[in-house]
Design an enzyme around this catalytic site. Structure first.
Site, short mmCIF file in Angstrom:
data_model
loop_
_atom_site.label_atom_id
_atom_site.label_comp_id
_atom_site.label_asym_id
_atom_site.label_seq_id
_atom_site.Cartn_x
_atom_site.Cartn_y
_atom_site.Cartn_z
N GLY A 14 38.92 42.33 41.34
CA GLY A 14 40.39 41.70 41.88
C GLY A 14 40.47 41.07 43.25
N LYS A 35 36.51 29.00 49.16
CA LYS A 35 35.36 29.55 48.27
C LYS A 35 34.14 28.92 48.35
CE LYS A 35 34.82 32.24 44.39
NZ LYS A 35 34.67 33.94 44.53
N GLY A 201 47.00 44.11 36.31
CA GLY A 201 47.75 42.86 35.79
C GLY A 201 48.56 42.10 36.52
#
Length: 235
Positions: A14, A35, A201
């Site tokens: 996550g 990133k 989710g």
């Protein structure tokens, strides 16, 4: 806190969704997401930074330093692809450049803290040390998380790095006994407070709903208003 490194105790726990939640919570700030190494995607496919920008909103600047097609550790993926690896100084330079015109730079790692970037064994921890940046640790909710959280925290302390806290990256809607107990025990293992729990989710929510709900998942230190049970580590 201008630069915050987002690492974790492993992969697929996550980190990207937590990064998006923090970016969404700071919606009134200029936020950049960096990133260093995206693996497992071909050119042109949306990566983690694109997902953060999609969920968090248009105030996010998304930057990716390197991409490797195979879903492997960055050093292995770079070696097998014949592409140049990412070096810690490149990560630090990119983050520092972004910090000149952004209020917050989130640097999302790949996998865990000590995954290798290059043949010399450089890691995200080395980049964090060059930047003098704190490292937020994303952890799983269930059985086994206390051990890997303690190991990651120990690795951070050994390198003189600061951990402002941990965030559960995917909390089940109906947590089992281990997950419920871990909410209380994680600060002890980490030696740092629990700063949030992102529901399982969450990444599937419509972006507008994600942005509205994100602050409720995170403590004030991460731009949210979650108050319990984020306390400090027990003695």
């Amino acid at each position: 806190m201008t630069v915050l490194v987002v690492s974790g105790t492993g992969t697929e726990i996550g980190k990207t969704i937590v990064t998006a939640a923090v970016a969404a919570a700071f919606r009134d700030r200029r936020v950049a997401v960096l990133k260093p190494a995206q693996t497992g995607l071909d050119p042109g496919m949306p990566g983690d930074v694109a997902e953060v920008a999609r969920l968090a909103g248009s105030h996010v600047t998304a930057v990716e330093l390197a991409r490797y097609p195979e879903p492997l550790a960055p050093e292995t993926a770079a070696r097998r692809s014949g592409l140049a690896p990412v070096r810690p100084y490149e990560v630090a330079e990119a983050a520092q450049k972004l910090a000149t015109d952004h209020d917050l730079v989130l640097v999302e790692g790949a996998g865990g803290l000590l995954v290798r970037f290059d043949a010399e064994g450089s890691t995200l921890a080395d980049a964090a040390r060059l930047m003098g940046a704190p490292v937020l640790v994303v952890v799983p909710a269930g059985l086994g998380t206390l051990n890997v959280t303690a190991l990651t925290a120990e690795a951070l302390r050994a390198r003189g790095l600061t951990c402002p806290g941990v965030v559960v990256g995917s909390m089940p809607a109906e947590p089992d006994l281990a997950a419920r107990c871990n909410v209380e025990d994680l600060p002890v293992s980490a030696g740092a407070p629990l700063l949030g729990c992102v529901p399982a989710g969450a990444g599937a929510l419509p972006p507008a709903e994600f942005r509205t709900r994100a602050p409720s998942w995170l403590a004030p230190e991460l731009g949210g208003h979650r108050r319990e049970p984020t306390g400090s580590a027990r003695g």
